[in-house]
Each structure stands twice: as structure tokens, then as C-alpha cells.
Design a protein around this motif. Structure first.
Motif, PDB file in Angstrom:
ATOM      1  N   ASN A 296       0.816  -1.224   0.000  1.00  0.00           N
ATOM      2  CA  ASN A 296       0.000   0.000   0.000  1.00  0.00           C
ATOM      3  C   ASN A 296       0.848   1.271   0.000  1.00  0.00           C
ATOM      4  O   ASN A 296       0.785   2.085   0.917  1.00  0.00           O
ATOM      5  CB  ASN A 296      -0.961   0.009   1.195  1.00  0.00           C
ATOM      6  N   GLU A 297       1.638   1.418  -1.059  1.00  0.00           N
ATOM      7  CA  GLU A 297       2.498   2.596  -1.203  1.00  0.00           C
ATOM      8  C   GLU A 297       2.217   3.310  -2.525  1.00  0.00           C
ATOM      9  O   GLU A 297       3.106   3.878  -3.145  1.00  0.00           O
ATOM     10  CB  GLU A 297       3.986   2.178  -1.143  1.00  0.00           C
ATOM     11  N   ARG A 298       0.943   3.286  -2.960  1.00  0.00           N
ATOM     12  CA  ARG A 298       0.592   3.833  -4.271  1.00  0.00           C
ATOM     13  C   ARG A 298       0.965   5.317  -4.420  1.00  0.00           C
ATOM     14  O   ARG A 298       1.376   5.761  -5.485  1.00  0.00           O
ATOM     15  CB  ARG A 298      -0.914   3.626  -4.522  1.00  0.00           C
ATOM     16  N   GLU A 299       0.824   6.075  -3.324  1.00  0.00           N
ATOM     17  CA  GLU A 299       1.143   7.508  -3.419  1.00  0.00           C
ATOM     18  C   GLU A 299       2.642   7.774  -3.285  1.00  0.00           C
ATOM     19  O   GLU A 299       3.192   8.642  -3.946  1.00  0.00           O
ATOM     20  CB  GLU A 299       0.400   8.274  -2.321  1.00  0.00           C
TER      21      GLU A 299
ATOM     22  N   ASN B  42       0.789  -7.883  -3.148  1.00  0.00           N
ATOM     23  CA  ASN B  42      -0.619  -7.799  -3.571  1.00  0.00           C
ATOM     24  C   ASN B  42      -1.342  -6.648  -2.877  1.00  0.00           C
ATOM     25  O   ASN B  42      -2.459  -6.828  -2.359  1.00  0.00           O
ATOM     26  CB  ASN B  42      -1.322  -9.139  -3.292  1.00  0.00           C
ATOM     27  N   SER B  43      -0.722  -5.478  -2.884  1.00  0.00           N
ATOM     28  CA  SER B  43      -1.305  -4.300  -2.238  1.00  0.00           C
ATOM     29  C   SER B  43      -2.693  -3.994  -2.770  1.00  0.00           C
ATOM     30  O   SER B  43      -2.880  -3.844  -3.979  1.00  0.00           O
ATOM     31  CB  SER B  43      -0.438  -3.066  -2.513  1.00  0.00           C
TER      32      SER B  43
ATOM     33  N   PHE C 164      16.110 -10.811  -2.811  1.00  0.00           N
ATOM     34  CA  PHE C 164      17.532 -11.204  -2.847  1.00  0.00           C
ATOM     35  C   PHE C 164      17.713 -12.453  -3.718  1.00  0.00           C
ATOM     36  O   PHE C 164      18.636 -12.518  -4.528  1.00  0.00           O
ATOM     37  CB  PHE C 164      18.058 -11.501  -1.440  1.00  0.00           C
ATOM     38  N   ASP C 165      16.821 -13.434  -3.539  1.00  0.00           N
ATOM     39  CA  ASP C 165      16.901 -14.662  -4.355  1.00  0.00           C
ATOM     40  C   ASP C 165      16.826 -14.310  -5.834  1.00  0.00           C
ATOM     41  O   ASP C 165      17.595 -14.803  -6.657  1.00  0.00           O
ATOM     42  CB  ASP C 165      15.720 -15.592  -4.035  1.00  0.00           C
ATOM     43  N   TRP C 166      15.860 -13.454  -6.152  1.00  0.00           N
ATOM     44  CA  TRP C 166      15.648 -13.028  -7.540  1.00  0.00           C
ATOM     45  C   TRP C 166      16.926 -12.390  -8.076  1.00  0.00           C
ATOM     46  O   TRP C 166      17.393 -12.686  -9.176  1.00  0.00           O
ATOM     47  CB  TRP C 166      14.474 -12.029  -7.557  1.00  0.00           C
ATOM     48  N   ALA C 167      17.517 -11.501  -7.265  1.00  0.00           N
ATOM     49  CA  ALA C 167      18.687 -10.739  -7.714  1.00  0.00           C
ATOM     50  C   ALA C 167      19.925 -11.629  -7.834  1.00  0.00           C
ATOM     51  O   ALA C 167      20.685 -11.522  -8.805  1.00  0.00           O
ATOM     52  CB  ALA C 167      18.956  -9.601  -6.729  1.00  0.00           C
ATOM     53  N   LEU C 168      20.118 -12.526  -6.869  1.00  0.00           N
ATOM     54  CA  LEU C 168      21.311 -13.382  -6.899  1.00  0.00           C
ATOM     55  C   LEU C 168      21.261 -14.329  -8.104  1.00  0.00           C
ATOM     56  O   LEU C 168      22.286 -14.638  -8.699  1.00  0.00           O
ATOM     57  CB  LEU C 168      21.432 -14.186  -5.595  1.00  0.00           C
ATOM     58  N   ALA C 169      20.049 -14.743  -8.470  1.00  0.00           N
ATOM     59  CA  ALA C 169      19.912 -15.633  -9.636  1.00  0.00           C
ATOM     60  C   ALA C 169      20.228 -14.895 -10.937  1.00  0.00           C
ATOM     61  O   ALA C 169      20.441 -15.526 -11.973  1.00  0.00           O
ATOM     62  CB  ALA C 169      18.494 -16.202  -9.692  1.00  0.00           C
ATOM     63  N   ARG C 170      20.248 -13.564 -10.891  1.00  0.00           N
ATOM     64  CA  ARG C 170      20.463 -12.786 -12.111  1.00  0.00           C
ATOM     65  C   ARG C 170      21.811 -12.068 -12.144  1.00  0.00           C
ATOM     66  O   ARG C 170      22.061 -11.207 -12.983  1.00  0.00           O
ATOM     67  CB  ARG C 170      19.309 -11.788 -12.299  1.00  0.00           C
ATOM     68  N   GLY C 171      22.661 -12.379 -11.186  1.00  0.00           N
ATOM     69  CA  GLY C 171      24.053 -11.921 -11.255  1.00  0.00           C
ATOM     70  C   GLY C 171      24.318 -10.454 -10.971  1.00  0.00           C
ATOM     71  O   GLY C 171      25.305  -9.896 -11.483  1.00  0.00           O
ATOM     72  N   TYR C 172      23.493  -9.817 -10.158  1.00  0.00           N
ATOM     73  CA  TYR C 172      23.797  -8.423  -9.798  1.00  0.00           C
ATOM     74  C   TYR C 172      25.033  -8.380  -8.906  1.00  0.00           C
ATOM     75  O   TYR C 172      25.288  -9.320  -8.148  1.00  0.00           O
ATOM     76  CB  TYR C 172      22.595  -7.771  -9.077  1.00  0.00           C
ATOM     77  N   ASP C 173      25.782  -7.282  -8.991  1.00  0.00           N
ATOM     78  CA  ASP C 173      27.004  -7.138  -8.186  1.00  0.00           C
ATOM     79  C   ASP C 173      26.711  -6.507  -6.827  1.00  0.00           C
ATOM     80  O   ASP C 173      27.381  -6.813  -5.846  1.00  0.00           O
ATOM     81  CB  ASP C 173      28.024  -6.269  -8.938  1.00  0.00           C
ATOM     82  N   VAL C 174      25.755  -5.607  -6.811  1.00  0.00           N
ATOM     83  CA  VAL C 174      25.386  -4.920  -5.573  1.00  0.00           C
ATOM     84  C   VAL C 174      23.865  -4.959  -5.457  1.00  0.00           C
ATOM     85  O   VAL C 174      23.158  -4.702  -6.442  1.00  0.00           O
ATOM     86  CB  VAL C 174      25.883  -3.451  -5.580  1.00  0.00           C
ATOM     87  N   ILE C 175      23.376  -5.299  -4.252  1.00  0.00           N
ATOM     88  CA  ILE C 175      21.928  -5.406  -4.033  1.00  0.00           C
ATOM     89  C   ILE C 175      21.574  -4.498  -2.848  1.00  0.00           C
ATOM     90  O   ILE C 175      22.150  -4.637  -1.766  1.00  0.00           O
ATOM     91  CB  ILE C 175      21.525  -6.879  -3.765  1.00  0.00           C
ATOM     92  N   CYS C 176      20.660  -3.564  -3.099  1.00  0.00           N
ATOM     93  CA  CYS C 176      20.366  -2.535  -2.084  1.00  0.00           C
ATOM     94  C   CYS C 176      18.949  -2.688  -1.551  1.00  0.00           C
ATOM     95  O   CYS C 176      18.078  -3.240  -2.213  1.00  0.00           O
ATOM     96  CB  CYS C 176      20.501  -1.133  -2.683  1.00  0.00           C
ATOM     97  N   GLU C 177      18.750  -2.154  -0.345  1.00  0.00           N
ATOM     98  CA  GLU C 177      17.418  -2.079   0.273  1.00  0.00           C
ATOM     99  C   GLU C 177      17.024  -0.614   0.397  1.00  0.00           C
ATOM    100  O   GLU C 177      17.860   0.217   0.763  1.00  0.00           O
ATOM    101  CB  GLU C 177      17.449  -2.646   1.698  1.00  0.00           C
ATOM    102  N   MET C 178      15.748  -0.346   0.142  1.00  0.00           N
ATOM    103  CA  MET C 178      15.250   1.022   0.314  1.00  0.00           C
ATOM    104  C   MET C 178      13.755   0.953   0.590  1.00  0.00           C
ATOM    105  O   MET C 178      13.048   0.139  -0.008  1.00  0.00           O
ATOM    106  CB  MET C 178      15.515   1.814  -0.973  1.00  0.00           C
ATOM    107  N   ASP C 179      13.252   1.798   1.507  1.00  0.00           N
ATOM    108  CA  ASP C 179      11.809   1.865   1.749  1.00  0.00           C
ATOM    109  C   ASP C 179      11.128   2.656   0.628  1.00  0.00           C
ATOM    110  O   ASP C 179      11.731   3.560   0.041  1.00  0.00           O
ATOM    111  CB  ASP C 179      11.520   2.568   3.086  1.00  0.00           C
ATOM    112  N   ALA C 180       9.863   2.352   0.404  1.00  0.00           N
ATOM    113  CA  ALA C 180       9.104   3.049  -0.653  1.00  0.00           C
ATOM    114  C   ALA C 180       8.560   4.398  -0.201  1.00  0.00           C
ATOM    115  O   ALA C 180       8.159   5.221  -1.013  1.00  0.00           O
ATOM    116  CB  ALA C 180       7.920   2.174  -1.080  1.00  0.00           C
ATOM    117  N   ASP C 181       8.540   4.604   1.115  1.00  0.00           N
ATOM    118  CA  ASP C 181       7.702   5.682   1.656  1.00  0.00           C
ATOM    119  C   ASP C 181       8.345   7.061   1.724  1.00  0.00           C
ATOM    120  O   ASP C 181       7.767   7.987   2.302  1.00  0.00           O
ATOM    121  CB  ASP C 181       7.219   5.284   3.071  1.00  0.00           C
TER     122      ASP C 181
ATOM    123  N   HIS D  63       2.932  10.339   2.874  1.00  0.00           N
ATOM    124  CA  HIS D  63       1.742   9.612   2.397  1.00  0.00           C
ATOM    125  C   HIS D  63       1.686   8.214   3.016  1.00  0.00           C
ATOM    126  O   HIS D  63       2.710   7.616   3.305  1.00  0.00           O
ATOM    127  CB  HIS D  63       1.786   9.443   0.874  1.00  0.00           C
ATOM    128  N   GLY D  64       0.480   7.698   3.138  1.00  0.00           N
ATOM    129  CA  GLY D  64       0.300   6.325   3.607  1.00  0.00           C
ATOM    130  C   GLY D  64       0.642   6.161   5.082  1.00  0.00           C
ATOM    131  O   GLY D  64       0.877   7.144   5.792  1.00  0.00           O
TER     132      GLY D  64
END
Ligand code: GDD
Length: 252
Positions: free
Chosen positions: A18-21, A45-46, A83-100, A217-218
Motif C-alpha cells: 500500500n504505497e501507491r502515493e 498484492n497491495s 535477494f533470491d531473484w537478484a542473486l539468480a540474475r548476477g547483480y554485483d550490488v543489491i540494495c534495500e530502500m523503503d518506498a515511503d 503519504h500512507g
């Protein structure tokens, strides 16, 4: 898509519920600050249409991908799927960030720049180091975060001032070295869990001061069960650590 970022292929994972805005503002800011990174939105499934919006963006911007999950299952599970998705695709750096909007996109290049030092495995955008700060955060949240981090320090001794922070850049080799299947934390405790795993695996962490801004927002997904989970797990990990230390002393 191959990225031209000096660190290689950089992926930012943003979990959403629920981060549409907020999400459109965050994504715009992110690509203004760092046009050469890619983005994975992990949406649970927001009901407010966040996932659909991200899907539309993905159709017009090849830097953007979306992982749709069937139901709200916590921040930790969303990141692990990312992370699983990214590691399977060979990214060198994987970051976390909030949507809000709490993590300012203008701080992102400084966060990434910490990885210019080859010895750093994880860069944490930190509120509780000199130069770090929070803006407009309700006092009870600041109290909880400061208090929680003191408790983590006392119990786990990780040497990290903001172990609950969610603005992070991992070198992929660090994530590959961890047993992510054993990370079971669902809520914000996930951040402590990852910090603990990195330190126990011998990883080197750098904290980069950031300004954390309260969302406009939110609403936050913080809940009593999230606090309870963190308190319970950190307490158990702390006693387990002390148990291991005592065993070593008696074996000598
Ligand atoms: N996919 C998914 N995303 C989620 C879920 N729960 C939260 N999120 C997403 O995770 C991000 C952070 O959630 P918030 O609920 O906005 O966090 P906050 O209250 O601002 O908490 C901040 O402080 C915590 C404690 O220091 C931090 O641990 C956390 O990362 C964040 O910086 C947002 O993008 C939110 O949509 C979930 O169950 N599923």
C-alpha cells in the motif's frame, strides 16, 4: 539490461505494501540521483494498486522489474524473495530502500560510494551516527529505534549503531556467503538478523550518516507483533551468544 555503474550491476529492492502515493515519488527521486541502477519492486498484492502501478512503469522503463507476491507476508520475506531473484540474475550490488520517502534518494549515491572501498561488504544508511538524523519522526518511534538499537548493542555487540536501519547496500558476494534460508525474521527484526549474519560471517560493515524523514503519504506497517518479534529474537540470540562464549571459556 547492463548497467554502466562503476560498481557493476546495481539493483535496488523496494518492498511495498500500500504505497501507491509514495512509490512514484521515491522511484522518480531514485532515478534522478542514480540513473544507472535497476529497481525491483516486491509487492505483496497491495489492495491500493501499488503493484499495478509498478507493472505499468516496468512496461515503459527497462530498468524496472516487479515481483508480485500473493499476500502480505512481512518485510523480511519480501526482501528474501528479492535477494533470491537478484542473486539468480548476477547483480554485483543489491540494495534495500523503503518506498515511503523515509530514505532520501539524494543520500543514495553516498551510501553506494561506501562500497568503493573494496573491503566493505555492507553499507548501512545510519540515523544514529554523527551526522545522521531523523526529521519529523514521532517521538515514540525515535525512542523505540534508539532504545532498540541500544538493546541490540548490549545483547549482540555487533558494533553497529543503527542495526534496524533499512537503507542498505550489500555486495552480492556477502549475500552469497550467507545462509539466507535460515533467516526467519518477518518484520523489521529482519534488519537486525541480516546485520548479525553479516558480522558472524566475518563481513565488514560501514555506516553512512543519513537523514531519515517521516513519510508524508500512507501509513507505517509497524505493529505490536513486529516489536515483539524483534524483542524476542534479539533476546534469544543474545543468550545463545553468551552460551557459546561460556562454552568456549569452560573448554579452555
Ligand atoms: N512487500 C512488503 N512490503 C512491506 C511489508 N511491510 C512493510 N513493507 C514495506 O517496507 C517498507 C518499510 O515499511 P514501513 O512500515 O514504512 O517502515 P517504517 O515504519 O517507516 O520503519 C522504518 O523503521 C524501521 C525501524 O527502524 C526499519 O526497520 C524500517 O526499515 C524502516 O526504515 C515500506 O516500503 C513498506 O511498504 C510487507 O509485509 N510486505
Amino acid at each position: 539490461m547492463s548497467s554502466s555503474h562503476p560498481l557493476g550491476r546495481v539493483l535496488v529492492v523496494i518492498p511495498t505494501y500500500n504505497e501507491r502515493e509514495s512509490l512514484p515519488i521515491t522511484v522518480k527521486g531514485l532515478f534522478e540521483s542514480a540513473p544507472d541502477v535497476e529497481l525491483l519492486v516486491v509487492d505483496d498484492n497491495s489492495p491500493d494498486g501499488t503493484g499495478e502501478w509498478a507493472e505499468q512503469l516496468s512496461a515503459s522503463d527497462e530498468r524496472v522489474q516487479v515481483l508480485h507476491r500473493t499476500a502480505k507476508d512481512g518485510l523480511g520475506a519480501a526482501y528474501l524473495a528479492g535477494f533470491d531473484w537478484a542473486l539468480a540474475r548476477g547483480y554485483d550490488v543489491i540494495c534495500e530502500m523503503d518506498a515511503d520517502g523515509s530514505h532520501r534518494p539524494q543520500d543514495f549515491p553516498r551510501l553506494l560510494a561506501a562500497l568503493d572501498d573494496e573491503s566493505i561488504d555492507l553499507a548501512i544508511g545510519s540515523r544514529w551516527v554523527p551526522g545522521g538524523s531523523v526529521e519529523n519522526w514521532p517521538k515514540h518511534r525515535e525512542f523505540l529505534s534508539r532504545g532498540g538499537n541500544i538493546y541490540v548493542k548490549v545483547m549482540l555487540g555487533l558494533g553497529i549503531n543503527d542495526a534496524t536501519a533499512g537503507f542498505r547496500a550489500f555486495r552480492s558476494r556477502m549475500l552469497q556467503a550467507l545462509d539466507l534460508g535460515n533467516v526467519a525474521s518477518h518484520g523489521y527484526c529482519f534488519q537486525v538478523d541480516m546485520s548479525r549474519n553479516v558480522i558472524e560471517a566475518g563481513g565488514v560493515v560501514a555506516e553512512v550518516p543519513i537523514t531519515f524523514v517521516e513519510r508524508v503519504h500512507g501509513v507505517s506497517k509497524m505493529s505490536g507483533s513486529i516489536v515483539k518479534e524483534a524483542l524476542g529474537r534479539v533476546t534469544v540470540w543474545g543468550f545463545q551468544k553468551r552460551g557459546r562464549q561460556l562454552t568456549q571459556i569452560f573448554r579452555r
